[in-house]
Scaffold this motif. Structure first.
Motif, PDB file in Angstrom:
ATOM      1  N   ILE A   1       0.823  -1.209   0.000  1.00 15.51           N
ATOM      2  CA  ILE A   1       0.000   0.000   0.000  1.00 15.51           C
ATOM      3  C   ILE A   1       0.855   1.257   0.000  1.00 15.51           C
ATOM      4  CG2 ILE A   1      -0.204   0.193   2.508  1.00 15.51           C
ATOM      5  CD1 ILE A   1      -2.909   0.881  -0.176  1.00 15.51           C
TER       6      ILE A   1
ATOM      7  N   GLN B   1      -6.417   9.448   1.941  1.00 14.99           N
ATOM      8  CA  GLN B   1      -5.178   8.667   1.936  1.00 14.99           C
ATOM      9  C   GLN B   1      -5.028   7.902   3.245  1.00 14.99           C
ATOM     10  OE1 GLN B   1      -1.750  11.106   0.912  1.00 14.99           O
ATOM     11  NE2 GLN B   1      -3.002  12.432  -0.382  1.00 14.99           N
TER      12      GLN B   1
ATOM     13  N   VAL C   1      -5.185   3.645   3.975  1.00 17.52           N
ATOM     14  CA  VAL C   1      -4.139   2.919   4.694  1.00 17.52           C
ATOM     15  C   VAL C   1      -4.677   2.305   5.988  1.00 17.52           C
ATOM     16  CG1 VAL C   1      -1.937   3.133   5.915  1.00 17.52           C
ATOM     17  CG2 VAL C   1      -2.271   4.299   3.730  1.00 17.52           C
TER      18      VAL C   1
ATOM     19  N   TYR D   1       4.405   4.235   4.909  1.00 16.91           N
ATOM     20  CA  TYR D   1       4.643   5.512   4.238  1.00 16.91           C
ATOM     21  C   TYR D   1       6.094   5.697   3.802  1.00 16.91           C
ATOM     22  CZ  TYR D   1       0.049   6.869   6.011  1.00 16.91           C
ATOM     23  OH  TYR D   1      -1.300   6.934   6.282  1.00 16.91           O
TER      24      TYR D   1
ATOM     25  N   ARG E   1      -3.131   8.211  -5.721  1.00 17.93           N
ATOM     26  CA  ARG E   1      -3.289   9.666  -5.684  1.00 17.93           C
ATOM     27  C   ARG E   1      -3.343  10.251  -7.088  1.00 17.93           C
ATOM     28  NH1 ARG E   1       1.191  10.646  -1.388  1.00 17.93           N
ATOM     29  NH2 ARG E   1       2.269  11.436  -3.218  1.00 17.93           N
TER      30      ARG E   1
ATOM     31  N   LEU F   1      -0.110   3.688  -3.003  1.00 18.01           N
ATOM     32  CA  LEU F   1      -0.719   4.965  -2.647  1.00 18.01           C
ATOM     33  C   LEU F   1      -0.206   6.108  -3.520  1.00 18.01           C
ATOM     34  CD1 LEU F   1      -2.666   6.291  -0.623  1.00 18.01           C
ATOM     35  CD2 LEU F   1      -0.726   6.698   0.883  1.00 18.01           C
TER      36      LEU F   1
ATOM     37  N   TRP G   1      -1.316   0.524  -9.718  1.00 22.26           N
ATOM     38  CA  TRP G   1      -1.727   0.167  -8.361  1.00 22.26           C
ATOM     39  C   TRP G   1      -2.741  -0.956  -8.334  1.00 22.26           C
ATOM     40  CZ3 TRP G   1      -6.879   0.715  -7.059  1.00 22.26           C
ATOM     41  CH2 TRP G   1      -7.656   1.573  -7.851  1.00 22.26           C
TER      42      TRP G   1
END
Length: 479
Positions: free
Chosen positions: A47, A68, A72, A295, A55, A51, A185
């Protein structure tokens, strides 16, 4: 999790390698169940890269950080529910059935995510994936521990942790492989269904946990499985240990099916063991590892790397080192002990978080603003992409990075406390975790279950741990 007595200086890692030749059936059980850890790790890592492209596909996600964060975090919310429900499911229908359900839910979630036409469907898919991850993360190590010989149980259970980090590393590789493929994705998230389907097929051919079978009165089935797991000279002792353990449960609670939690909490041994075990799990999540893994590419971009591909490639280094750490722990866990590894790793975590906090604080306080008014004093030098964007364009740090080759810039938009303070907070929690380990977590290396219970019963407040155990304990462990 009954355990036989074994020497304190034995290398479980070496025994695992030997076991692969002598009894591959045990490793088949461990690695098949351990795919549940692979699912957890893959979801954690995939992810973070997906991500970046989600986006780009949905403007609403790019503009609203709450979307966002929801994409997650909904997997984690689902995992909480899945883990709680999985405990009941495991006791009622068995560990094997629990893993099969986890695989089914994870597969459904992967399909929903890959085909999501809008963010809301993507979030629903993440919830289903969370259900599967939560159930698998608590069922897989339980199944492995109950179906492993006592001598190598620690190392085999550690394979679940290795597969978690291995899944994270694999996810970054797959993310890189699909960066140039149409649908990016969707492929990244959809591939997650493959290991779930693989484990589902493998688990259909594997037996139920022998301990669960014995508790359900299916003694003959349990004994037949134990004879496949243990050598001929050890199996009778393990059968007796399992029988004694179940009889003790019945004697204390009146039934091996029902457990009086209030009575258990009044027992000093159980209470201290529960505090140590639950505390470690809580701190494991709150020291910030999930933030870094979820992240990681975004953090790299915040440091001035605009390219999605480059950010993913650099994040692969983090995932690789994480996997390497798991391999090291498998090798050393039965050599130097659990507590020493915990202390060393937490010291490393504290130093790393301190460095991250300091670096982001330095770069944020020295980063130039991007508005024309504020950069006028620099002879009107500013970002070229910003100059051509027009006065009405929305502008933030990420747009600046993606539109130019300039250096680091910082933006306070949508961040409540900022990157530096976030990592500093995790660092403080890590210090508390270190103190917790020093005070509340005993060293259990090489000790049979009976000695561990006695140690928890008699344990007093003390900080010393880097000392050899008394010779009398060693002799008792080698009997």
């Amino acid at each position: 999790m009954e355990g036989g007595v074994h020497p304190t200086d034995a290398s479980a890692f070496r025994d695992c390698v030997s076991l692969a030749w002598r009894n591959p059936y045990v490793l088949r059980l461990a690695f098949s169940a351990g795919i549940g850890g692979l699912l957890f790790g893959y979801d954690t890592g995939v992810i973070s890269g997906a991500l970046l492209y989600i986006r780009d596909s949905f403007d609403s996600v790019d503009k609203k950080t709450v979307l966002q964060e929801s994409i997650v975090s909904m997997a984690l919310a689902g995992a909480i529910i899945g883990a709680a429900f999985g405990g009941w499911l495991n006791d009622r229908y068995g560990r094997r059935f629990g893993l099969l359900c986890a695989d089914f839910l994870f597969f459904i979630g992967a399909v929903l995510m890959a085909a999501a036409p809008k963010p809301s469907v993507l979030i629903i898919g993440r919830i289903f994936v969370g259900f599967g991850v939560g159930m698998a993360s608590m069922t897989a190590p339980l199944y492995i521990s109950e179906a492993s010989p006592a001598k190598v149980r620690g190392a085999l259970v550690s394979t679940n942790g290795f597969l978690i980090t291995g899944g994270q590393f694999l996810s970054y590789l797959i993310n890189l492989a699909f960066t140039k493929v149409p649908g990016t994705w969707r492929w990244m998230l959809g591939v997650a269904g493959v290991p779930a389907l693989l484990q589902f097929v493998l688990m259909l051919a594997l037996p139920e946990s022998p301990r669960w079978l014995y508790r359900k009165g299916r003694e003959e089935e349990a004994i037949a499985i134990l004879r496949k797991i243990y050598s001929a000279e050890d199996v009778e002792a393990e059968i007796e240990a399992l029988k004694d353990s179940i009889e003790k449960e019945v004697e204390e609670t009146g039934s091996s099916e029902k457990i009086d939690m209030i009575q258990l909490m009044k027992t000093k041994t159980v209470r201290r063991g529960l505090i140590a075990g639950v505390g470690l799990q809580v701190f494991q999540q709150f020291v910030g590892i999930n933030t870094v893994m979820y992240y990681s590419p975004t953090i790299v971009q915040l440091a001035g790397i605009a390219s999605n591909q480059t950010a993913l490639l650099l994040s692969l280094v983090t995932a690789g080192l994480n996997a390497l750490g798991s391999i090291v722990s498998i090798y050393f866990i039965d050599r130097i002990g659990r507590k020493k590894l915990l202390v060393l790793s937490l010291i490393g975590v504290i130093l790393s978080l301190g460095l991250l906090s300091a670096v982001f604080q330095e770069t944020t306080t020295h980063s130039p603003p991007v508005s024309g008014l504020e950069t006028a004093r620099f002879s009107n030098f500013t970002c070229r992409a910003f100059e051509s964007s027009g006065p009405s364009a929305n502008w933030d740090c990420m747009r600046c990075l993606k539109g130019s080759d300039c250096g680091f810039c910082a933006s306070s938009v949508d961040k409540a406390i900022g990157t530096s303070w976030t990592f500093l907070g995790f660092g403080v929690i890590s210090v508390v975790a270190l103190l917790f380990v020093l005070v509340f977590v005993p060293e259990t290396k090489g000790l049979p279950i009976e000695d561990v219970e006695k140690m928890l019963e008699e344990r007093a407040f003390q900080l010393k741990f880097w000392v050899k155990r008394p010779q009398i304990v060693k002799k008792n462990s080698q009997v």
